[in-house]
Every structure is written in structure tokens, then in C-alpha cells.
Design a protein around this motif. Structure first.
Motif, PDB file in Angstrom:
ATOM      1  N   GLY A 191       0.845  -1.198   0.000  1.00 42.36           N
ATOM      2  CA  GLY A 191       0.000   0.000   0.000  1.00 42.36           C
ATOM      3  C   GLY A 191       0.874   1.238   0.000  1.00 42.36           C
ATOM      4  N   GLY A 192       1.943   1.189  -0.780  1.00 42.57           N
ATOM      5  CA  GLY A 192       2.975   2.246  -0.745  1.00 42.57           C
ATOM      6  C   GLY A 192       2.622   3.499  -1.529  1.00 42.57           C
ATOM      7  N   CYS A 193       1.484   3.493  -2.187  1.00 39.91           N
ATOM      8  CA  CYS A 193       0.893   4.694  -2.791  1.00 39.91           C
ATOM      9  C   CYS A 193       1.845   5.393  -3.771  1.00 39.91           C
ATOM     10  CB  CYS A 193       0.413   5.613  -1.677  1.00 39.91           C
ATOM     11  SG  CYS A 193      -0.935   6.696  -2.158  1.00 39.91           S
ATOM     12  N   THR A 194       2.218   6.638  -3.517  1.00 44.15           N
ATOM     13  CA  THR A 194       3.027   7.390  -4.491  1.00 44.15           C
ATOM     14  C   THR A 194       4.498   6.985  -4.510  1.00 44.15           C
ATOM     15  OG1 THR A 194       3.625   9.095  -2.900  1.00 44.15           O
ATOM     16  CG2 THR A 194       1.599   9.443  -4.153  1.00 44.15           C
ATOM     17  N   GLY A 195       4.927   6.229  -3.489  1.00 46.75           N
ATOM     18  CA  GLY A 195       6.345   5.881  -3.384  1.00 46.75           C
ATOM     19  C   GLY A 195       7.133   6.862  -2.530  1.00 46.75           C
ATOM     20  N   ALA A 196       6.442   7.756  -1.845  1.00 43.87           N
ATOM     21  CA  ALA A 196       7.145   8.774  -1.043  1.00 43.87           C
ATOM     22  C   ALA A 196       8.002   8.130   0.053  1.00 43.87           C
ATOM     23  CB  ALA A 196       6.141   9.740  -0.419  1.00 43.87           C
ATOM     24  N   TYR A 243       8.631  -6.066   5.225  1.00 44.49           N
ATOM     25  CA  TYR A 243       7.377  -5.493   4.725  1.00 44.49           C
ATOM     26  C   TYR A 243       7.078  -4.222   5.502  1.00 44.49           C
ATOM     27  CZ  TYR A 243       6.747  -9.856   2.315  1.00 44.49           C
ATOM     28  OH  TYR A 243       6.935 -10.922   1.486  1.00 44.49           O
ATOM     29  N   VAL A 244       6.807  -3.150   4.769  1.00 43.18           N
ATOM     30  CA  VAL A 244       6.411  -1.898   5.415  1.00 43.18           C
ATOM     31  C   VAL A 244       4.897  -1.755   5.257  1.00 43.18           C
ATOM     32  CG1 VAL A 244       6.657   0.630   5.370  1.00 43.18           C
ATOM     33  CG2 VAL A 244       8.650  -0.833   4.920  1.00 43.18           C
ATOM     34  N   LEU A 245       4.218  -1.460   6.346  1.00 46.82           N
ATOM     35  CA  LEU A 245       2.778  -1.156   6.303  1.00 46.82           C
ATOM     36  C   LEU A 245       2.602   0.217   6.938  1.00 46.82           C
ATOM     37  CD1 LEU A 245       1.168  -4.501   7.603  1.00 46.82           C
ATOM     38  CD2 LEU A 245       1.096  -3.652   5.258  1.00 46.82           C
ATOM     39  N   ALA A 246       2.591   1.245   6.116  1.00 45.21           N
ATOM     40  CA  ALA A 246       2.461   2.601   6.651  1.00 45.21           C
ATOM     41  C   ALA A 246       1.013   3.055   6.512  1.00 45.21           C
ATOM     42  CB  ALA A 246       3.389   3.556   5.900  1.00 45.21           C
ATOM     43  N   VAL A 295       7.199  -0.879  -4.350  1.00 50.01           N
ATOM     44  CA  VAL A 295       5.936  -0.286  -3.901  1.00 50.01           C
ATOM     45  C   VAL A 295       4.815  -1.140  -4.462  1.00 50.01           C
ATOM     46  CG1 VAL A 295       4.446   1.747  -4.032  1.00 50.01           C
ATOM     47  CG2 VAL A 295       6.944   2.031  -3.919  1.00 50.01           C
ATOM     48  N   PHE A 296       4.008  -1.717  -3.568  1.00 49.21           N
ATOM     49  CA  PHE A 296       2.913  -2.602  -3.987  1.00 49.21           C
ATOM     50  C   PHE A 296       1.606  -1.875  -3.696  1.00 49.21           C
ATOM     51  CE2 PHE A 296      -0.181  -5.963  -3.179  1.00 49.21           C
ATOM     52  CZ  PHE A 296       0.096  -6.903  -4.160  1.00 49.21           C
TER      53      PHE A 296
END
Ligand code: SAM
Length: 343
Positions: free
Chosen positions: A186-191, A246-249, A207-208
Motif C-alpha cells: 500500500g505504498g501509494c506514491t512511493g514517497a 514489509y512496510v505497512l504505513a 511499492v505494492f
């Protein structure tokens, strides 16, 4: 000092909160800060009004209120008031600046503000208010948020702007250098992926996100680093790419505990021993008595999503239930905090 019972100063200030927000938001939407930054000289209300196509009277009142809020400065010459920006307005409120929060403001003003108008119903019903606010079915939150390409881009702008402020702090809350393949689910824009790439030169980041988001991110947001790649998919329905971390922001706070556990279990099963998961969220205090901003964010999640803000032990319990161990919590002192857990 006078007590609140003698005169309710604090209450009156709270009542006014939405008006203060709208003063700043309106100035942003009208382009006041961009004009003052571009002009490089102090301007009269009449000139600002003329350039932005507004009434002079309305603009003068708006500019005066912004001076009252110490966001603009004013000086008088020959009986006329001349307004100029402060450094803070130039840095955070003008559209083009490196730390611009313009997109955060537009979303809060045009989407979150109308949703909050139905807060009473959100609390009564215990659910989001897309239906009453925008006439949209509320079962699929992201279908509602992404109801048009324009709305999707506005939301992506909101997401992107948070990491201008907190990105570096959250990716360096823990030393993540041992994780070479990172997937930002859920990395969206890649910010945040860009922040990770900057902080960890030996790592590569995928980024998924949903296909329409990946397409828009690639079209509208330039990735500074070729170590940032994109992959589309649905983290609830399909497979997720393999990774060391895994990053979940701001993902877990969107969803019910049941959906979060399903996602965390899927991550656990895909993750190698020694791999990890990094949650990035605004953490409540353990006793839920603050921070006030996070208590307010939690109401925000009620009115616009399916989830809520949680305390460190609530996240830790979910991580443990999914199989993760060695949970570490880091409060950054800014808006967003980080939790790292290891398989
Ligand atoms: N992580 C980003 C950040 O913190 O800026 C974005 C957080 S945003 C609240 C939630 C993100 O999850 C959005 O980018 C959304 O498109 C993505 N998302 C929602 N449902 C998804 C799904 N089923 N599969 C993959 N991504 C999803």
C-alpha cells in the motif's frame, strides 16, 4: 488566573477551531500563498484580490485574519496595508515549495471537512459517512476514496505530503540496513519508498498497491532512485511479493482487526525467518489518554475508513497473534511512529 468556570476561554477557542482551519485552507485554495511567494514584494488587498479574481472586501478580511494567525505579515504605507508571507507560509503553504503541505490542505478542506460534517451520524452508526456525504456506497472504502481519477490524485497528494514531514524519522526509527529487499505494501506514491532508498543505499524497494494507484504514481510522481520499483496487486485477495522487510504505513489503521490479522498472517507466511514487518502509525498512549491529535485521528478513521488508531500493545497483540516476535516500539515525537517485529 481566571478559571474556565468564570469565563470559558478554552472552550471558546475550541469552538473556533474549524474556522481557523478554513481561513488557512481558503487562502491555500485561492492561491494567496503562491501569489505572495511569487510576487516577492508586499501586496495590497486590492492587488491580491485583482490577481486572484476575488472581492476586495473578502480578500482584505481573509488577509487580516491570516495576519492575526501570524501566518502573514503586514505593514502600512501611505494609509494602505501591504501584506507579505512569513517564512513558514512560504515553506509549508505555497504550492511549489519543497516542503509544501498544499495537497494535505486541499484534501482536508474538500473531502475530510464535508465528511466531518456527518460526525454525529458516524458516532451513532459506528461507520464511515461516504454515503451521506458524497452519495457513495460505503462498503468498499477505497472504491469510495478513488471515486474518480481526480479524487484518487487528491488522496495520493495527501498521502505523499505527510512524508515530507515525517518520512526520514519513520524510516530511521530503527536501523533497517540488514533488510535488502523491502516491499512497501500500500505504498501509494512511493514517497516513503524514496525515503527508504535514501536512508538505506544497499536496499531495493518495491511499492505494492492497487493497479490504478500504481499507474497514477508512475505517471504523476517521479521516483528519484532506480532502486524503487512498482508492482500492482491486491494485498487482501492475491499474493504479495517476497521480501526481507514489509512496510505497512497507515495500512493497519484503515481496517478492522479481522482484516489486519488476515493481512499480517499472509505477510508472516510469505516472510523468511529473520525477516520483519515495519508498521508506521500514529500511536495512542497505552492508556488511550492521548496524544490528543491521535485521539482525533481515530475519530477521523471512523468517519472515513473502517479502522481506528491503536496503542502499542494493541499492535503488539495483533503482531503476536500473526506469529511475529521481538516487537519494538519507537515513538518519533512527530505525527507518525514506528513498530518493528521479526519473524
Ligand atoms: N502507505 C501509504 C502512506 O502511508 O502514505 C498510503 C497509505 S493509504 C492510507 C492506504 C494505501 O493502501 C493506499 O495507497 C491504497 O491504495 C492502498 N490499498 C488499499 N487497499 C489495498 C489492497 N487491497 N491492496 C493493495 N493496496 C491497497
Amino acid at each position: 488566573s481566571q478559571s474556565e468556570l468564570d469565563y470559558p476561554f478554552k472552550l471558546l477557542e475550541y469552538f473556533n477551531g474549524f474556522r481557523v482551519s478554513k481561513v488557512i485552507f481558503s487562502a491555500c485554495e485561492l492561491g494567496v500563498f503562491d501569489l505572495l511567494l511569487k510576487s516577492q514584494e508586499a501586496m495590497s488587498a486590492q492587488r491580491v484580490a485583482q490577481e486572484l479574481g476575488t472581492s476586495v472586501d473578502g480578500m482584505e478580511r481573509l488577509l487580516d485574519a491570516l495576519v492575526g494567525l501570524e501566518i502573514l505579515e503586514v505593514e502600512r504605507a501611505e494609509g494602505t496595508a501591504f501584506y507579505s508571507s512569513t517564512d513558514v507560509a512560504n515553506l509549508y503553504l505555497a504550492k511549489g515549495s519543497a516542503k509544501s503541505l498544499h495537497d494535505m490542505i486541499v484534501y482536508r478542506s474538500q473531502t475530510i471537512y464535508p465528511l466531518w460534517n456527518n460526525m454525529v451520524d458516524a458516532i451513532r452508526e459506528g461507520k464511515n459517512q461516504y454515503e451521506k456525504t458524497f452519495g457513495l456506497p460505503s462498503e468498499d472504502v477505497f472504491q469510495a476514496i478513488y471515486r474518480s481519477e481526480e479524487e484518487m490524485l487528491k488522496f495520493m497528494g495527501l498521502m505523499n505530503s505527510s512524508w515530507v514531514l515525517d518520512g526520514h524519522d519513520v524510516v530511521t526509527a530503527f536501523d533497517l540496513s540488514r533488510f535488502q529487499r523491502i516491499v512497501d505494501l500500500g505504498g501509494c506514491t512511493g514517497a516513503l519508498a524514496n525515503e527508504l532508498a535514501r536512508a538505506y543505499p544497499a536496499s531495493s524497494i518495491t511499492v505494492f498497491d492497487l493497479p490504478e494507484v500504481v499507474e497514477a504514481a508512475q505517471k504523476h510522481y517521479s521516483q528519484e532512485d532506480n532502486r524503487v520499483a512498482f508492482q500492482s496487486g491486491d494485498f487482501f485477495r492475491g499474493e504479495i511479493p517476497s521480501a526481507d522487510l514489509y512496510v505497512l504505513a497507515r495500512i493497519v489503521h484503515d481496517w478492522s482487526e479481522e482484516k489486519c490479522l488476515a493481512l499480517l498472517k499472509k505477510i508472516y507466511e510469505t516472510c523468511q525467518p529473520g525477516g520483519g514487518v515495519l508498521l508506521v502509525e500514529a500511536l495512542l498512549f497505552e492508556n488511550k489518554r492521548g496524544p490528543l491529535m491521535v485521539q482525533i485521528f481515530s475519530l477521523n478513521m471512523l468517519v472515513e475508513a473502517e479502522g481506528k488508531e491503536r496503542s502499542p500493545s494493541e499492535y503488539t497483540n495483533m503482531l503476536n497473534k500473526s506469529g511475529f516476535r521481538d516487537v519494538q516500539v519507537c515513538r518519533t515525537g512527530k505525527s507518525y511512529d514506528a513498530i518493528l517485529a521479526i519473524r
